[in-house]
Design a protein around this motif. Structure first.
Motif, PDB file in Angstrom:
ATOM      1  N   ALA A 273      12.281  49.275 111.595  1.00 24.41           N
ATOM      2  CA  ALA A 273      13.490  50.101 111.686  1.00 24.41           C
ATOM      3  C   ALA A 273      13.150  51.578 111.606  1.00 24.41           C
ATOM      4  CB  ALA A 273      14.466  49.709 110.569  1.00 24.41           C
ATOM      5  N   GLN A 274      12.131  51.949 110.829  1.00 25.04           N
ATOM      6  CA  GLN A 274      11.715  53.334 110.761  1.00 25.04           C
ATOM      7  C   GLN A 274      11.081  53.803 112.066  1.00 25.04           C
ATOM      8  OE1 GLN A 274       9.172  53.708 107.366  1.00 25.04           O
ATOM      9  NE2 GLN A 274      10.816  53.305 105.883  1.00 25.04           N
ATOM     10  N   LEU A 275      10.393  52.891 112.734  1.00 26.39           N
ATOM     11  CA  LEU A 275       9.746  53.266 113.993  1.00 26.39           C
ATOM     12  C   LEU A 275      10.774  53.532 115.090  1.00 26.39           C
ATOM     13  CD1 LEU A 275       6.706  50.793 114.110  1.00 26.39           C
ATOM     14  CD2 LEU A 275       6.712  53.218 113.489  1.00 26.39           C
ATOM     15  N   VAL A 276      11.818  52.770 115.148  1.00 19.63           N
ATOM     16  CA  VAL A 276      12.830  52.931 116.202  1.00 19.63           C
ATOM     17  C   VAL A 276      13.991  53.789 115.727  1.00 19.63           C
ATOM     18  CG1 VAL A 276      12.221  50.748 117.315  1.00 19.63           C
ATOM     19  CG2 VAL A 276      13.964  50.778 115.516  1.00 19.63           C
ATOM     20  N   ASP A 277      13.843  54.408 114.550  1.00 20.93           N
ATOM     21  CA  ASP A 277      14.850  55.317 114.002  1.00 20.93           C
ATOM     22  C   ASP A 277      16.209  54.624 113.823  1.00 20.93           C
ATOM     23  OD1 ASP A 277      15.873  57.589 112.944  1.00 20.93           O
ATOM     24  OD2 ASP A 277      16.183  58.624 114.867  1.00 20.93           O
ATOM     25  N   ARG A 278      16.174  53.530 113.078  1.00 21.68           N
ATOM     26  CA  ARG A 278      17.397  52.808 112.762  1.00 21.68           C
ATOM     27  C   ARG A 278      17.505  52.625 111.256  1.00 21.68           C
ATOM     28  NH1 ARG A 278      18.465  47.941 117.178  1.00 21.68           N
ATOM     29  NH2 ARG A 278      18.597  49.288 119.016  1.00 21.68           N
ATOM     30  N   ASN A 279      18.678  52.229 110.805  1.00 23.36           N
ATOM     31  CA  ASN A 279      18.896  52.025 109.381  1.00 23.36           C
ATOM     32  C   ASN A 279      18.129  50.799 108.878  1.00 23.36           C
ATOM     33  OD1 ASN A 279      20.681  54.221 109.243  1.00 23.36           O
ATOM     34  ND2 ASN A 279      22.422  52.921 109.854  1.00 23.36           N
ATOM     35  N   PRO A 280      17.586  50.872 107.691  1.00 22.48           N
ATOM     36  CA  PRO A 280      16.883  49.706 107.137  1.00 22.48           C
ATOM     37  C   PRO A 280      17.869  48.589 106.835  1.00 22.48           C
ATOM     38  CG  PRO A 280      17.095  51.422 105.480  1.00 22.48           C
ATOM     39  CD  PRO A 280      17.573  52.017 106.770  1.00 22.48           C
ATOM     40  N   PRO A 281      17.390  47.356 106.719  1.00 22.22           N
ATOM     41  CA  PRO A 281      18.301  46.219 106.459  1.00 22.22           C
ATOM     42  C   PRO A 281      18.936  46.325 105.085  1.00 22.22           C
ATOM     43  CG  PRO A 281      16.023  45.537 106.226  1.00 22.22           C
ATOM     44  CD  PRO A 281      15.979  46.934 106.780  1.00 22.22           C
ATOM     45  N   GLN A 282      20.153  45.875 104.990  1.00 21.45           N
ATOM     46  CA  GLN A 282      20.886  45.843 103.733  1.00 21.45           C
ATOM     47  C   GLN A 282      21.411  44.426 103.494  1.00 21.45           C
ATOM     48  OE1 GLN A 282      23.961  48.793 103.878  1.00 21.45           O
ATOM     49  NE2 GLN A 282      22.526  50.519 103.896  1.00 21.45           N
ATOM     50  N   ILE A 283      21.294  43.977 102.266  1.00 17.73           N
ATOM     51  CA  ILE A 283      21.757  42.634 101.923  1.00 17.73           C
ATOM     52  C   ILE A 283      23.282  42.637 101.940  1.00 17.73           C
ATOM     53  CG2 ILE A 283      21.785  40.835 100.152  1.00 17.73           C
ATOM     54  CD1 ILE A 283      19.114  41.856  99.193  1.00 17.73           C
TER      55      ILE A 283
END
Length: 233
Positions: A102-112
């Motif tokens: 997610a950091q590589l594609v500039d997206r939000n990290p997963p959230q439970i």
């Protein structure tokens, strides 16, 4: 002299309205027609929706998860610590890869999702379990008091059958079989309620006749000593 007038069948007589009460034969013979609905009897909440398969995806997912757990414990012969360790390991690896990508594609990290660890859901499950457990203990205490001999003998026979079944299979299989019954029988009963009620009524009548014969041929023939009146000085 005044003449007396006698009424015949052809004469006009005042109509008498008779109020008839329904007899026992005309009353519906459905043993459970006066009870609440199955959904209300199960609590009418999320647990009832799951047991009655209101949400097929959720109920099917729970059944599939329980089947996988039974397969791992009974067939693959996992133990609990090993299984929890492997689940935690794969979950952490999955979250790590997802967060890194997610950091590589500039997206939000997963959230439970909050629904997985929702406090309200856990409270509802705990409340339903506590209420069912309290009702079970209260019913068991009433039966064990011996007030209803028929029910007492029926429960004794049922517990004996369960002990025989439990001796022929391990605890995991017995627990999974109980889960299948709890997860499927309420929905099947709701769908085929009329047929099941008819069979239960016939079975209850046959059982009543059996206990009447048992009481007259066995229990009543047990010799009882004379009752002596105690004298108090």
């Amino acid at each position: 002299m005044p003449r007396l007038k006698y009424y015949t069948d052809s004469d006009d007589e005042p109509e008498i309205k008779r109020i008839t009460t329904p007899s026992a034969a005309t009353i519906s013979k459905k043993p459970f027609s006066h009870k609440r609905s199955v959904h209300a009897a199960l609590g009418g909440r999320k647990v009832a929706d799951v047991l009655l398969w209101r949400d097929r995806n959720l109920s099917g997912g729970i059944l599939a998860g329980a089947t996988v757990i039974w397969f791992l414990f009974d067939v693959v012969e996992y133990n609990l610590i090993e299984l929890l360790s492997h689940i935690s390991l794969f979950a952490m690896l999955f979250l790590f890869i997802w967060s890194w990508s997610a950091q590589l594609v500039d997206r939000n990290p997963p959230q439970i999702p909050e629904t997985i660890v929702s406090e309200k859901t856990f409270k509802e499950v705990a409340w339903a379990f506590h209420s069912r457990l309290a009702h079970f203990v209260s019913t068991l205490q009433d039966i064990a008091s011996g007030k209803d001999l028929r029910m007492f003998l029926t429960v004794i026979a049922s517990l004996w059958i369960i002990s025989v079944i439990g001796s022929s299979c391990n605890f995991t299989t017995l627990l999974y079989f109980g889960f299948l019954c709890v997860h499927t029988l309420p929905a099947l009963y709701e769908r085929y309620q009329a047929e099941v009620d008819h069979l239960l009524e016939r079975g209850r009548e046959d059982l009543r006749k059996f206990f009447v014969k048992f009481d007259s041929k066995v229990l009543n023939k047990i010799p009882r000593g004379p009752i002596k009146n105690k004298k108090f000085n």
